[in-house]
Design a protein around this motif. Structure first.
Motif, mmCIF file in Angstrom:
data_model
loop_
_atom_site.group_PDB
_atom_site.id
_atom_site.type_symbol
_atom_site.label_atom_id
_atom_site.label_comp_id
_atom_site.label_asym_id
_atom_site.label_seq_id
_atom_site.Cartn_x
_atom_site.Cartn_y
_atom_site.Cartn_z
ATOM 1 N N MET A 260 10.447 -6.187 -2.220
ATOM 2 C CA MET A 260 9.618 -5.059 -2.691
ATOM 3 C C MET A 260 10.331 -4.311 -3.809
ATOM 4 O O MET A 260 11.507 -4.002 -3.703
ATOM 5 N N LYS A 261 9.607 -4.045 -4.897
ATOM 6 C CA LYS A 261 10.173 -3.293 -6.016
ATOM 7 C C LYS A 261 9.597 -1.878 -6.021
ATOM 8 O O LYS A 261 8.394 -1.693 -5.779
ATOM 9 N N THR A 262 10.436 -0.914 -6.315
ATOM 10 C CA THR A 262 9.958 0.455 -6.487
ATOM 11 C C THR A 262 9.622 0.681 -7.957
ATOM 12 O O THR A 262 10.494 0.551 -8.822
ATOM 13 N N ILE A 263 8.364 0.987 -8.226
ATOM 14 C CA ILE A 263 7.941 1.242 -9.614
ATOM 15 C C ILE A 263 8.174 2.705 -9.963
ATOM 16 O O ILE A 263 8.655 3.037 -11.032
ATOM 17 N N SER A 264 7.832 3.606 -9.033
ATOM 18 C CA SER A 264 8.078 5.029 -9.271
ATOM 19 C C SER A 264 8.044 5.783 -7.946
ATOM 20 O O SER A 264 7.359 5.373 -7.007
ATOM 21 N N THR A 265 8.810 6.862 -7.882
ATOM 22 C CA THR A 265 8.708 7.799 -6.759
ATOM 23 C C THR A 265 8.697 9.202 -7.352
ATOM 24 O O THR A 265 9.536 9.529 -8.180
ATOM 25 N N THR A 266 7.731 10.008 -6.922
ATOM 26 C CA THR A 266 7.548 11.334 -7.509
ATOM 27 C C THR A 266 7.310 12.335 -6.397
ATOM 28 O O THR A 266 6.474 12.119 -5.527
ATOM 29 N N LYS A 267 8.041 13.441 -6.446
ATOM 30 C CA LYS A 267 7.832 14.474 -5.432
ATOM 31 C C LYS A 267 6.498 15.170 -5.662
ATOM 32 O O LYS A 267 6.152 15.517 -6.794
ATOM 33 N N SER A 268 5.758 15.372 -4.586
ATOM 34 C CA SER A 268 4.474 16.058 -4.684
ATOM 35 C C SER A 268 4.131 16.683 -3.337
ATOM 36 O O SER A 268 4.264 16.025 -2.298
ATOM 37 N N HIS A 269 3.734 17.936 -3.354
ATOM 38 C CA HIS A 269 3.360 18.642 -2.125
ATOM 39 C C HIS A 269 4.439 18.499 -1.045
ATOM 40 O O HIS A 269 4.116 18.390 0.148
ATOM 41 N N GLY A 270 5.675 18.463 -1.449
ATOM 42 C CA GLY A 270 6.776 18.388 -0.493
ATOM 43 C C GLY A 270 7.101 16.985 -0.009
ATOM 44 O O GLY A 270 8.128 16.771 0.627
ATOM 45 N N GLY A 271 6.240 16.019 -0.295
ATOM 46 C CA GLY A 271 6.485 14.625 0.089
ATOM 47 C C GLY A 271 6.793 13.777 -1.135
ATOM 48 O O GLY A 271 7.087 14.303 -2.211
ATOM 49 N N ILE A 272 6.737 12.472 -0.944
ATOM 50 C CA ILE A 272 7.023 11.551 -2.049
ATOM 51 C C ILE A 272 5.834 10.619 -2.263
ATOM 52 O O ILE A 272 5.436 9.881 -1.355
ATOM 53 N N ASP B 13 -0.914 -14.900 -3.315
ATOM 54 C CA ASP B 13 -0.134 -15.736 -4.228
ATOM 55 C C ASP B 13 0.000 -15.101 -5.616
ATOM 56 O O ASP B 13 -0.249 -15.750 -6.649
ATOM 57 N N CYS B 14 0.371 -13.825 -5.626
ATOM 58 C CA CYS B 14 0.586 -13.115 -6.897
ATOM 59 C C CYS B 14 1.340 -11.819 -6.600
ATOM 60 O O CYS B 14 1.516 -11.440 -5.439
ATOM 61 N N GLU B 15 1.798 -11.166 -7.655
ATOM 62 C CA GLU B 15 2.444 -9.865 -7.517
ATOM 63 C C GLU B 15 1.364 -8.811 -7.277
ATOM 64 O O GLU B 15 0.358 -8.761 -7.986
ATOM 65 N N MET B 16 1.573 -7.981 -6.259
ATOM 66 C CA MET B 16 0.581 -6.951 -5.914
ATOM 67 C C MET B 16 1.244 -5.577 -5.957
ATOM 68 O O MET B 16 2.390 -5.411 -5.537
ATOM 69 N N THR B 17 0.488 -4.601 -6.420
ATOM 70 C CA THR B 17 0.973 -3.225 -6.518
ATOM 71 C C THR B 17 0.252 -2.359 -5.491
ATOM 72 O O THR B 17 -0.921 -2.573 -5.209
ATOM 73 N N PHE B 18 0.957 -1.403 -4.916
ATOM 74 C CA PHE B 18 0.312 -0.467 -3.984
ATOM 75 C C PHE B 18 1.018 0.877 -4.048
ATOM 76 O O PHE B 18 2.151 0.987 -4.522
ATOM 77 N N ALA B 19 0.328 1.909 -3.576
ATOM 78 C CA ALA B 19 0.875 3.268 -3.551
ATOM 79 C C ALA B 19 1.059 3.720 -2.120
ATOM 80 O O ALA B 19 0.250 3.396 -1.246
ATOM 81 N N VAL B 20 2.135 4.461 -1.861
ATOM 82 C CA VAL B 20 2.377 5.055 -0.538
ATOM 83 C C VAL B 20 2.795 6.506 -0.722
ATOM 84 O O VAL B 20 3.710 6.790 -1.506
ATOM 85 N N PHE B 21 2.127 7.405 -0.007
ATOM 86 C CA PHE B 21 2.581 8.790 0.056
ATOM 87 C C PHE B 21 3.278 9.005 1.392
ATOM 88 O O PHE B 21 2.709 8.726 2.447
ATOM 89 N N VAL B 22 4.511 9.480 1.322
ATOM 90 C CA VAL B 22 5.277 9.781 2.528
ATOM 91 C C VAL B 22 5.385 11.304 2.653
ATOM 92 O O VAL B 22 5.904 11.961 1.742
#
Lengths: 280, 280
Positions: free
Chosen positions: A1-13, A25-34
């Protein structure tokens, strides 16, 4: 897994990541808010499935989910809507098929069966990656989505009722087997045998005996796709006949856009939080 | 004035409009959110000025202002950041000059003096259009903005303290006369005589005697532009020396993006609402 970006927002990431998907069978991108609560331990996971033409980015930018997710302590996962890349079969001029239009199914027809396997990707592959890499309490999951992603949320919840404590949708396609904009796609992804379409159709799943603890659906009355593509009354009728709990709210004046979705995001996050937190 | 779109959101209407601007001698686009309270009578007006490279659309899509504006009953006006169109002098490869980089000033140097008149546009022309076409209580106005738009908000409030009940900024450029990314633009818009720059520089305005009832500034400590472009401590020092009330909040981990802005949007809307509503 590659990290493309992490940005602080509303106290989370708010993060954006990519990985090689075996299912697609390809590279897939997804977003996660923690949310900030994750520093204290794993948090419930809520999946948001997006609509036609979208990537992970649309709801991340316009969905306005972070404030409430940070308040309630919920991890939000926003996958892409289809396989991506130059090698993927596509019809660039058709927004209802190919890239951006995976319909959360596993295609069985060539040449789409190699990459268009979004059901397996969302149900099996990505959850394993999330469990491994994020502070996610996989015993407490919910799922929701918009339009094609509302279809994805309803069908995936109906097929995996033990996994999900909650399910909701904004303006979902409830019967893609008969909707103008999805029938041609289903023919090419799944073939002519319409029985093979039923596992990817919320109305057919309930007819065939699938059950879920209860659904929340919000729908704008000024949605231009209401009569030909969405038709929530079809799902309402089947839920009523079968005793599946459904709260369907029709809203005067609202359309199909993120201006509509963001207006009811708080209601949906509360719906999920209540049910995910209550799960034993 | 032309209506480009109107969309229901959070109970109000998010609209996008265009008109021929006399100040800028071109067609200009802007966004206005009208809250549900406007059906009962005119509502206070809060101006949001955007940063470099932005149009009216960035904050409209990512700013997350509608929920609180609808709750508080505030009209939000989001103008563009520069003149637009094929005939406008520009440097397409330079994001700190020309289109998207109007710096809310009236240019005096050729060939920019004909169109780059954003100060007059924001202070005179657009308010008259808003007063005429929207349920806006022009006796209760506030102004805020981000980065270059934070500079715009601070300078316009300092030059028009009777008009605005409130002013705030996210990561503003407080001293554009000396900041890396604005000095070359000021030279070309305003000429070599740096005295002519002072009316477009918040620090210089306060030094020269301009006053305002009080400012709120939020700034991320992980903002990549903090040390060379923004430097809020320069404004803090001048406000301290002159007794101008300033609440400057530095936030650990936040950057320059709308993920930062949206995190503090609620705080800013409450700041403005309190002051606009209290105005006699």
């Amino acid at each position: 897994m590659k990290t493309i970006s992490t940005t602080k927002s509303h106290g989370g990431i708010q993060g954006v990541y990519s990985h090689h998907s075996t299912a697609c069978d390809c590279e897939m991108t997804f977003a996660v808010f923690v949310p900030p609560q994750a520093t204290q331990g794993p948090c419930p996971v809520l999946w948001y499935l997006s609509g036609l033409t979208c990537t992970h980015a649309n709801v991340m930018e316009k969905g306005e989910y972070r404030r409430m997710a940070a308040e309630l302590g919920i991890v939000i996962v926003c996958p892409d809507t289809s396989p991506r890349g130059k090698a993927i079969p596509d019809e660039p001029d058709n927004w209802q098929f190919g890239k951006g239009a995976g319909f959360y199914l596993d295609a069985t027809e060539e040449p789409f069966d190699k990459n268009y396997r979004m059901y397996s990707y969302i149900v099996d592959e990505l959850p394993a990656l999330i469990a491994q890499n994020f502070p996610a309490d996989m015993e407490r999951q919910g799922i929701f989505g918009h339009s094609m992603g509302g279809h994805g949320a309803l069908t995936i919840a109906l097929r995996n009722p033990q996994r999900f404590a909650s399910c909701s949708a904004f303006a979902p396609i409830v019967q893609p087997s008969t909707a103008d904009w999805s029938v041609p796609a289903y023919e090419r992804y799944l073939g002519e045998d319409r029985d093979s379409w039923r596992p990817y159709d919320a109305c057919a799943l309930v007819e065939d005996g699938a059950r879920f603890s209860g659904f929340l659906i919000d729908q704008g009355k000024s949605d231009p796709f209401l009569d030909n593509g969405l038709r929530p009354w079809l799902f309402e009728e089947i839920c009523r006949k079968t005793g599946v709990p459904l709260s369907l709210n029709m809203h005067e004046g609202y359309d199909h856009s993120y201006f509509f979705i963001s207006s009811f995001m708080e209601v949906h996050l509360n719906w999920h939080a209540e049910r995910m937190m209550a799960k034993q």
